[in-house]
Design an enzyme around this catalytic site. Structure first.
Site, short mmCIF file in Angstrom:
data_model
loop_
_atom_site.label_atom_id
_atom_site.label_comp_id
_atom_site.label_asym_id
_atom_site.label_seq_id
_atom_site.Cartn_x
_atom_site.Cartn_y
_atom_site.Cartn_z
N TYR A 116 -15.72 -5.85 -13.69
CA TYR A 116 -14.82 -6.15 -12.55
C TYR A 116 -14.41 -7.63 -12.64
O TYR A 116 -13.24 -7.96 -12.46
CB TYR A 116 -15.54 -5.85 -11.23
CG TYR A 116 -14.67 -6.00 -10.00
CD1 TYR A 116 -13.52 -5.23 -9.82
CD2 TYR A 116 -15.00 -6.92 -8.99
CE1 TYR A 116 -12.74 -5.36 -8.68
CE2 TYR A 116 -14.22 -7.05 -7.85
CZ TYR A 116 -13.09 -6.27 -7.70
OH TYR A 116 -12.31 -6.40 -6.57
N SER A 149 -9.64 -11.65 -6.68
CA SER A 149 -10.87 -11.55 -5.88
C SER A 149 -11.66 -12.85 -6.06
O SER A 149 -11.42 -13.59 -7.02
CB SER A 149 -11.70 -10.38 -6.41
OG SER A 149 -12.99 -10.37 -5.86
P1 NDP Z 1 -9.29 0.49 -1.07
O1 NDP Z 1 -10.18 1.37 -1.88
O2 NDP Z 1 -9.22 0.71 0.40
O3 NDP Z 1 -7.81 0.52 -1.63
C1 NDP Z 1 -7.50 0.67 -2.98
C2 NDP Z 1 -6.09 1.19 -3.09
O4 NDP Z 1 -5.73 1.28 -4.47
C3 NDP Z 1 -5.92 2.58 -2.47
O5 NDP Z 1 -4.73 2.61 -1.75
C4 NDP Z 1 -5.83 3.49 -3.69
O6 NDP Z 1 -5.00 4.59 -3.37
C5 NDP Z 1 -5.15 2.56 -4.68
N1 NDP Z 1 -5.34 2.99 -6.05
C6 NDP Z 1 -6.49 3.11 -6.74
N2 NDP Z 1 -6.25 3.59 -7.97
C7 NDP Z 1 -4.90 3.78 -8.06
C8 NDP Z 1 -4.03 4.26 -9.08
N3 NDP Z 1 -4.50 4.64 -10.26
N4 NDP Z 1 -2.72 4.31 -8.81
C9 NDP Z 1 -2.22 3.95 -7.60
N5 NDP Z 1 -3.00 3.47 -6.62
C10 NDP Z 1 -4.32 3.40 -6.84
O7 NDP Z 1 -9.78 -0.99 -1.39
P2 NDP Z 1 -9.21 -2.44 -0.98
O8 NDP Z 1 -8.13 -2.36 -0.01
O9 NDP Z 1 -10.40 -3.24 -0.69
O10 NDP Z 1 -8.66 -2.93 -2.39
C11 NDP Z 1 -7.38 -3.44 -2.61
C12 NDP Z 1 -7.44 -4.54 -3.65
O11 NDP Z 1 -8.19 -5.63 -3.13
C13 NDP Z 1 -8.13 -4.16 -4.97
O12 NDP Z 1 -7.39 -4.70 -6.04
C14 NDP Z 1 -9.48 -4.83 -4.87
O13 NDP Z 1 -10.02 -5.11 -6.12
C15 NDP Z 1 -9.11 -6.08 -4.08
N6 NDP Z 1 -10.22 -6.76 -3.43
C16 NDP Z 1 -10.95 -6.10 -2.46
C17 NDP Z 1 -12.03 -6.73 -1.89
C18 NDP Z 1 -12.92 -6.04 -0.89
O14 NDP Z 1 -14.01 -6.56 -0.61
N7 NDP Z 1 -12.53 -4.92 -0.31
C19 NDP Z 1 -12.38 -8.11 -2.23
C20 NDP Z 1 -11.52 -8.70 -3.22
C21 NDP Z 1 -10.49 -8.04 -3.78
P3 NDP Z 1 -5.14 6.09 -3.93
O15 NDP Z 1 -6.59 6.39 -4.11
O16 NDP Z 1 -4.48 6.90 -2.86
O17 NDP Z 1 -4.37 6.10 -5.20
#
Ligand code: NDP
Length: 249
Positions: A156, A143
């Protein structure tokens, strides 16, 4: 016309929403067979259906990446079913913002368990397969928070800073096996990420800030990942930092 990722197998964690979902669709559209991992089975099923409708191949795997045994089973299952793993996208993550003083320490444990330990478990399980293939590409989602610290984002920041450090160390360890490592550092992306913040004050502040800018879309990050994984074998795109035009820092 041959698609650019024809014959490749990609494993994407956190594929049930946001960036992971968009990445699975984008890699499948380029011809990769995709294994999509997350905890929400219904969301994965919907995604797999969409990919199949577009003539792609997708395998859903329900698992919690914070559980090492489950991750090992995921990797064994995908290797058994699709025969190889060429691309690993370590995307699953949580952003539980809040000040350090007075924080609910359970938020810290969840972020460390998913953002760091989850990423380490998948990497550790996939590496022997990539080494045997003498080929592979690991994409780690960090990020802007892995490059710029901010009050109210400390833990974070710890996890995403860790992902940047780990990616460079790993690259030096595995480049001789023709395994590429790329770290992607997005700024604000419109996803469900902020919905999970448990600290109401931090959640409100983040929502107000987001209302003042046009954030990136998940597809913008998926495009950056497609760029990295479709370069010639000699090219290792080490790092992509990508902010919304209107984001200051
Ligand atoms: P979302 O919340 O849409 O997606 C997060 C995903 O992670 C979901 O599919 C969730 O699925 C999965 N997840 C969470 N915990 C677990 C777990 N214990 N096991 C398996 N899967 C898990 O957010 P984003 O798409 O934004 O996030 C994706 C990545 O991008 C993250 O690493 C985030 O830190 C990073 N990021 C996002 C930014 C933003 O502004 N959105 C900016 C910079 C980085 P489920 O709950 O079904 O398990």
């Amino acid at each position: 016309m041959t698609k650019r990722l024809e014959g490749k197998v990609a494993l994407i964690t956190g594929a049930s929403s946001g960036i992971g979902e968009a990445t699975a669709l984008a890699l499948a559209a380029e011809g990769a067979q995709v294994a999509v991992v997350a905890r929400r089975a219904d969301r994965l099923q919907e995604l797999v259906k969409r990919i199949h409708e577009q003539d792609g191949t997708a395998v859903p795997v329900v698992a919690d990446v914070a559980d090492e045994k489950q991750v090992q089973n995921v990797v064994n299952h995908v290797k058994g079913k699709l025969g190889r793993i060429d691309i690993l996208v370590n995307n699953a993550g949580l952003m539980l913002l809040g000040m350090i003083d007075g924080a609910n320490t359970e938020d810290w444990r969840r972020m460390v368990d998913v953002n760091i330990m989850g990423l380490l478990y998948t990497t550790h399980s996939v590496l022997p397969i990539m080494k045997e293939q003498k080929n592979g590409h690991i994409i780690n989602i960090s990020s802007v928070a892995g490059r710029t610290a901010r009050a109210g984002s400390g833990v974070y920041n710890v996890t995403k800073w860790g992902v940047v450090a780990l990616s460079e160390a790993l690259r030096q360890e595995v480049y001789k096996d023709h395994i590429r490592v790329s770290v992607i550092e997005p700024g604000a992306v419109a996803t469900e990420l902020t919905e999970h913040i448990t600290d109401e004050e931090a959640k409100k502040k983040q929502a107000e800030w987001l209302q003042g800018i046009t954030p990136l879309e998940s597809e913008d990050i998926a495009n950056a990942i497609v760029y990295a994984v479709t370069q010639p074998e000699r090219v290792n795109v080490n790092e992509i930092l990508i902010r919304p035009t209107e984001q200051e820092r």
